[in-house]
Design a protein around this motif. Structure first.
Motif, PDB file in Angstrom:
ATOM      1  N   ALA A  82       0.809  -1.243  -0.017  1.00  0.00           N
ATOM      2  CA  ALA A  82       0.318   0.332  -0.193  1.00  0.00           C
ATOM      3  C   ALA A  82       0.657   1.538   0.202  1.00  0.00           C
ATOM      4  CB  ALA A  82      -0.966  -0.279   1.313  1.00  0.00           C
ATOM      5  N   GLN A  83       1.972   1.421   0.585  1.00  0.00           N
ATOM      6  CA  GLN A  83       2.735   2.030   0.536  1.00  0.00           C
ATOM      7  C   GLN A  83       3.879   2.424  -0.389  1.00  0.00           C
ATOM      8  OE1 GLN A  83       2.577   4.603   2.823  1.00  0.00           O
ATOM      9  NE2 GLN A  83       1.175   3.464   4.330  1.00  0.00           N
ATOM     10  N   SER A  84       4.200   1.711  -1.324  1.00  0.00           N
ATOM     11  CA  SER A  84       4.364   2.166  -2.382  1.00  0.00           C
ATOM     12  C   SER A  84       4.370   3.170  -2.804  1.00  0.00           C
ATOM     13  CB  SER A  84       4.652   0.172  -3.423  1.00  0.00           C
ATOM     14  OG  SER A  84       3.875  -0.382  -3.897  1.00  0.00           O
ATOM     15  N   GLY A  85       2.345   3.277  -3.455  1.00  0.00           N
ATOM     16  CA  GLY A  85       2.012   3.847  -3.843  1.00  0.00           C
ATOM     17  C   GLY A  85       2.034   5.053  -4.260  1.00  0.00           C
ATOM     18  N   ARG A  86       0.745   5.902  -3.519  1.00  0.00           N
ATOM     19  CA  ARG A  86       0.814   7.121  -2.665  1.00  0.00           C
ATOM     20  C   ARG A  86       0.665   7.060  -1.954  1.00  0.00           C
ATOM     21  NH1 ARG A  86      -4.904   8.614  -4.293  1.00  0.00           N
ATOM     22  NH2 ARG A  86      -4.752  10.334  -2.186  1.00  0.00           N
ATOM     23  N   ARG A  87       1.047   7.105  -0.453  1.00  0.00           N
ATOM     24  CA  ARG A  87       2.218   7.208   0.637  1.00  0.00           C
ATOM     25  C   ARG A  87       0.760   7.918   1.341  1.00  0.00           C
ATOM     26  NH1 ARG A  87       7.030   6.459   1.617  1.00  0.00           N
ATOM     27  NH2 ARG A  87       6.736   7.452   3.788  1.00  0.00           N
ATOM     28  N   GLY A  88       0.079   6.749   2.284  1.00  0.00           N
ATOM     29  CA  GLY A  88      -0.804   7.084   3.329  1.00  0.00           C
ATOM     30  C   GLY A  88      -2.116   6.887   2.883  1.00  0.00           C
ATOM     31  N   LEU A 124      -1.016  20.594  13.796  1.00  0.00           N
ATOM     32  CA  LEU A 124      -0.677  20.026  14.891  1.00  0.00           C
ATOM     33  C   LEU A 124       0.316  19.585  15.632  1.00  0.00           C
ATOM     34  CD1 LEU A 124      -4.693  19.433  15.330  1.00  0.00           C
ATOM     35  CD2 LEU A 124      -3.224  21.359  16.670  1.00  0.00           C
ATOM     36  N   GLY A 125       1.573  19.122  14.215  1.00  0.00           N
ATOM     37  CA  GLY A 125       2.440  18.684  14.249  1.00  0.00           C
ATOM     38  C   GLY A 125       2.763  17.272  14.153  1.00  0.00           C
ATOM     39  N   VAL A 126       1.258  16.586  13.394  1.00  0.00           N
ATOM     40  CA  VAL A 126       0.763  15.403  12.951  1.00  0.00           C
ATOM     41  C   VAL A 126       1.171  14.870  11.894  1.00  0.00           C
ATOM     42  CG1 VAL A 126      -0.759  13.313  13.084  1.00  0.00           C
ATOM     43  CG2 VAL A 126      -0.969  14.845  14.516  1.00  0.00           C
ATOM     44  N   ALA A 186      -0.797   1.992  20.342  1.00  0.00           N
ATOM     45  CA  ALA A 186      -1.987   1.859  19.837  1.00  0.00           C
ATOM     46  C   ALA A 186      -2.871   3.347  20.587  1.00  0.00           C
ATOM     47  CB  ALA A 186      -3.744   0.499  20.093  1.00  0.00           C
ATOM     48  N   VAL A 187      -1.997   3.459  21.842  1.00  0.00           N
ATOM     49  CA  VAL A 187      -2.432   4.454  22.699  1.00  0.00           C
ATOM     50  C   VAL A 187      -1.371   6.105  21.894  1.00  0.00           C
ATOM     51  CG1 VAL A 187      -1.870   5.462  25.038  1.00  0.00           C
ATOM     52  CG2 VAL A 187      -2.926   3.689  24.713  1.00  0.00           C
ATOM     53  N   ILE A 188       0.025   5.159  21.516  1.00  0.00           N
ATOM     54  CA  ILE A 188       0.576   6.601  20.951  1.00  0.00           C
ATOM     55  C   ILE A 188       0.242   7.377  20.068  1.00  0.00           C
ATOM     56  CG2 ILE A 188       3.102   6.824  19.932  1.00  0.00           C
ATOM     57  CD1 ILE A 188       3.827   4.792  22.022  1.00  0.00           C
ATOM     58  N   VAL A 189       0.288   6.499  18.848  1.00  0.00           N
ATOM     59  CA  VAL A 189      -1.379   6.839  18.057  1.00  0.00           C
ATOM     60  C   VAL A 189      -2.449   7.189  17.623  1.00  0.00           C
ATOM     61  CG1 VAL A 189       0.454   5.757  16.517  1.00  0.00           C
ATOM     62  CG2 VAL A 189      -1.692   4.512  16.854  1.00  0.00           C
ATOM     63  N   SER A 190      -3.278   7.322  18.967  1.00  0.00           N
ATOM     64  CA  SER A 190      -4.261   7.282  19.482  1.00  0.00           C
ATOM     65  C   SER A 190      -4.506   8.997  19.023  1.00  0.00           C
ATOM     66  CB  SER A 190      -5.136   6.881  19.986  1.00  0.00           C
ATOM     67  OG  SER A 190      -4.640   7.613  21.137  1.00  0.00           O
ATOM     68  N   ARG A 191      -3.434   9.887  20.103  1.00  0.00           N
ATOM     69  CA  ARG A 191      -4.502  11.188  19.589  1.00  0.00           C
ATOM     70  C   ARG A 191      -3.921  12.110  17.852  1.00  0.00           C
ATOM     71  NH1 ARG A 191      -3.718  15.932  22.711  1.00  0.00           N
ATOM     72  NH2 ARG A 191      -3.681  14.504  24.900  1.00  0.00           N
ATOM     73  N   LEU A 232       3.103   8.656   9.310  1.00  0.00           N
ATOM     74  CA  LEU A 232       3.922   7.772  10.283  1.00  0.00           C
ATOM     75  C   LEU A 232       2.581   7.468  11.382  1.00  0.00           C
ATOM     76  CD1 LEU A 232       6.937  10.048  11.532  1.00  0.00           C
ATOM     77  CD2 LEU A 232       7.125   8.289  10.590  1.00  0.00           C
ATOM     78  N   VAL A 233       1.415   8.240  11.581  1.00  0.00           N
ATOM     79  CA  VAL A 233       0.846   7.948  12.181  1.00  0.00           C
ATOM     80  C   VAL A 233      -0.006   6.398  11.989  1.00  0.00           C
ATOM     81  CG1 VAL A 233      -1.954   9.031  13.148  1.00  0.00           C
ATOM     82  CG2 VAL A 233       0.152   9.694  13.019  1.00  0.00           C
TER      83      VAL A 233
END
Length: 350
Positions: A158-164, A248-250, A228-233, A254-255
């Motif tokens: 999935a990431q080899s194409g459009r990232r995210g 907001l700095g996200v 999961a807790v780390i990426v939840s925000r 990476l998320v």
């Protein structure tokens, strides 16, 4: 960490958003406490119900005793391992379901969408057909390796194409699941012995689970929950839009990658421990969203406890309705989950 919503939204809108989040957190706390009570009762029921029923008082006495009488052996060696495995499996599936639907923004997304179930099935079939493994504690690592490998392959594709690109993630998962499912069917069709062993795993069951299974997989489950807790925000902020999340700095990439890694760890743990359990992650995500709201951060504790409760309940019901035998938890979960999910869909549409 202070809420930064007010820094990027108009004051009136920010106040409404913050107030909504506070109400959601309050509902999440209440529901978590209620479900913890339900889990405690279900654990007692799981330890008491079986081919030889035990009184709740005998169960409690056996739990806090080292006695080697019949009740102690049944509780500690037979029913406690399967109950712990069911709790671990349900909690993992509940958290993974919330994460999967948040990442894909698809209310029909299931934790197995990353190819985890299919990858685990290939691992189990390989362990049985090639290495002659015939116990749950023996093929648990094959299942984990297959599940994790499939999820990583889907994420990489999935990431080899459009990232995210979450659409690419879903499509890659569907395609890989179809290919791996065909491979499993080919192997089981040409090898009757493998099919006989594999079919008991494929329906999803906690029967004859060794005490070491849950303990072996616990570190991976904890790692998945922490991630999961780390990426939840970040997932909550991504719902406002990628541009606003960056403000907001996200980092959206990476998320998404972090959430994918958490889903991989959690689903691989659950599937390795019990086999594929349909509807648990999907149903929990819908139930939690309907009560708590769409916030990922506030949903995770509720999802973990609710998933554990539903899974243990499925295992207990399977033992109650077919004594002295049992119906596997995976079958019960599908039988109960499908009507509940249909009711939620009808209720939402109305």
């Amino acid at each position: 960490m202070p809420d930064v919503t007010a820094a990027v939204l108009p004051t009136a809108v920010a106040e409404r958003v913050i107030a909504r989040r506070r109400r959601a957190r309050a509902r999440a706390l209440v529901l978590t406490l209620v479900m913890l009570g339900a889990v405690a009762l279900l654990v007692i029921a799981s330890l008491a119900v079986g081919s030889r029923p035990l009184a709740p008082g005998d169960v409690v006495a056996a739990l806090f005793s080292d006695s080697r009488d019949a009740a102690g052996v049944i509780v500690h060696e037979l029913r406690a391992p399967r109950t712990l495995t069911a709790l671990l499996t349900g909690a993992c599936l509940g958290v993974a379901g919330v994460l999967m639907q948040a990442v894909t923004r698809n209310p029909l997304a299931d934790p197995g969408l990353l190819g985890v179930n299919a990858g685990a099935a290939v691992g189990v079939v390989t362990a049985i057909a090639i290495f002659g493994v015939g116990t749950a504690s023996g093929y648990v690592w094959f299942a984990f390796a297959g599940a994790a490998g499939a999820a990583l392959l889907v994420t990489a594709a999935a990431q080899s194409g459009r990232r995210g690109d979450t659409v690419g993630l879903v499509l890659a998962g569907v395609a890989l699941s179809a290919c791996l499912g065909a491979l499993v069917r080919i192997i089981t069709l040409v090898d009757d012995d493998t099919f006989e062993s594999f079919r008991f795993w494929a329906v999803g069951s906690f029967e004859r689970r060794d005490p070491d299974v849950a303990l072996q997989l616990l570190p991976f489950a904890l790692a998945g929950v922490i991630l999961a807790v780390i990426v939840s925000r970040g997932l909550d902020q991504l719902r406002l839009g990628a541009d606003l999340a960056r403000a907001l700095g996200v980092s959206p990439v990476l998320v998404v990658l972090g959430a994918g890694a958490a889903i991989t760890l959690l689903c691989a743990t659950a599937t390795s421990a019990a086999g594929p359990l349909a509807f648990i992650g999907l149903l929990v995500a819908h139930l939690v969203r309907g009560i708590v709201g769409v916030g990922v951060r506030s949903s995770l504790p509720v999802a973990a406890v609710t998933g554990a409760a539903l899974t243990v309940a499925s295992d207990v019901i399977g033992r109650v309705i077919a004594p002295p035998g049992e119906i596997e938890a995976g079958i019960v979960a599908a039988f109960l989950g499908a009507p509940l999910l249909l009711w939620l869909v009808i209720r939402r549409a109305s």
